[in-house]
Design a protein around this motif. Structure first.
Motif, mmCIF file in Angstrom:
data_model
loop_
_atom_site.group_PDB
_atom_site.id
_atom_site.type_symbol
_atom_site.label_atom_id
_atom_site.label_comp_id
_atom_site.label_asym_id
_atom_site.label_seq_id
_atom_site.Cartn_x
_atom_site.Cartn_y
_atom_site.Cartn_z
ATOM 1 N N LEU A 57 0.838 -1.188 0.000
ATOM 2 C CA LEU A 57 0.000 0.000 0.000
ATOM 3 C C LEU A 57 0.879 1.246 0.000
ATOM 4 C CD1 LEU A 57 -2.693 -0.969 2.667
ATOM 5 C CD2 LEU A 57 -2.612 -1.514 0.216
ATOM 6 N N SER A 58 0.387 2.287 -0.631
ATOM 7 C CA SER A 58 1.076 3.570 -0.640
ATOM 8 C C SER A 58 0.116 4.648 -0.185
ATOM 9 C CB SER A 58 1.579 3.908 -2.053
ATOM 10 O OG SER A 58 2.484 2.944 -2.514
ATOM 11 N N CYS A 59 0.663 5.683 0.415
ATOM 12 C CA CYS A 59 -0.135 6.823 0.847
ATOM 13 C C CYS A 59 0.661 8.084 0.547
ATOM 14 C CB CYS A 59 -0.460 6.745 2.328
ATOM 15 S SG CYS A 59 -1.337 8.191 2.970
ATOM 16 N N ALA A 60 0.148 8.866 -0.370
ATOM 17 C CA ALA A 60 0.816 10.112 -0.737
ATOM 18 C C ALA A 60 0.244 11.257 0.082
ATOM 19 C CB ALA A 60 0.628 10.381 -2.223
ATOM 20 N N ALA A 61 1.133 11.966 0.763
ATOM 21 C CA ALA A 61 0.720 13.104 1.589
ATOM 22 C C ALA A 61 1.082 14.398 0.891
ATOM 23 C CB ALA A 61 1.394 13.030 2.944
#
Length: 119
Positions: free
Chosen positions: A19-23
């Protein structure tokens, strides 16, 4: 801060997903970040957290040794490498961020990404 999670999907038991989460936002790279998940009919639960420096990392007992949390060098992308997945890992996974390190509550939340593990 805006958070955009991605990478969920359908996988067989024993498989892997990342999973990736771009902030995004002017101070996003200075925040502590974490992953939580919520299965149908259950309360949201903590999965893993990483401090803004990367020096503090926490995992839920249920995922220790199977999941790995990490961040890119700029601190704007949070990852969750999930190996040896089990059907009980099926849930919507949410990334979160905030100025205070916690395994319970954060100030900012992403929209969630569905992870489904088939037996």
């Amino acid at each position: 801060v805006q958070l955009q999670a991605s990478g969920g999907g359908l996988v067989q038991a024993g498989g892997s997903l990342r999973l990736s989460c771009a902030a995004s936002g002017p101070t996003s790279s200075t925040y502590n970040m974490a992953w939580f998940r919520q299965a149908p009919g259950k309360e949201r639960e903590f999965v893993a957290a990483m401090s803004r420096s990367g020096g503090i990392i926490s995992y839920a007992e249920s995922v220790k040794g199977r999941f790995t949390i990490s961040r890119d060098n700029a601190g704007n992308i949070l990852y969750l490498q999930m190996n040896s997945l089990k059907p009980e890992d099926t849930a919507v996974y949410y990334c979160s961020a905030g100025p205070t390190y916690s395994t319970r509550q954060y100030d900012f939340w992403g929209q969630g990404t569905q992870v489904t593990v088939s037996s």
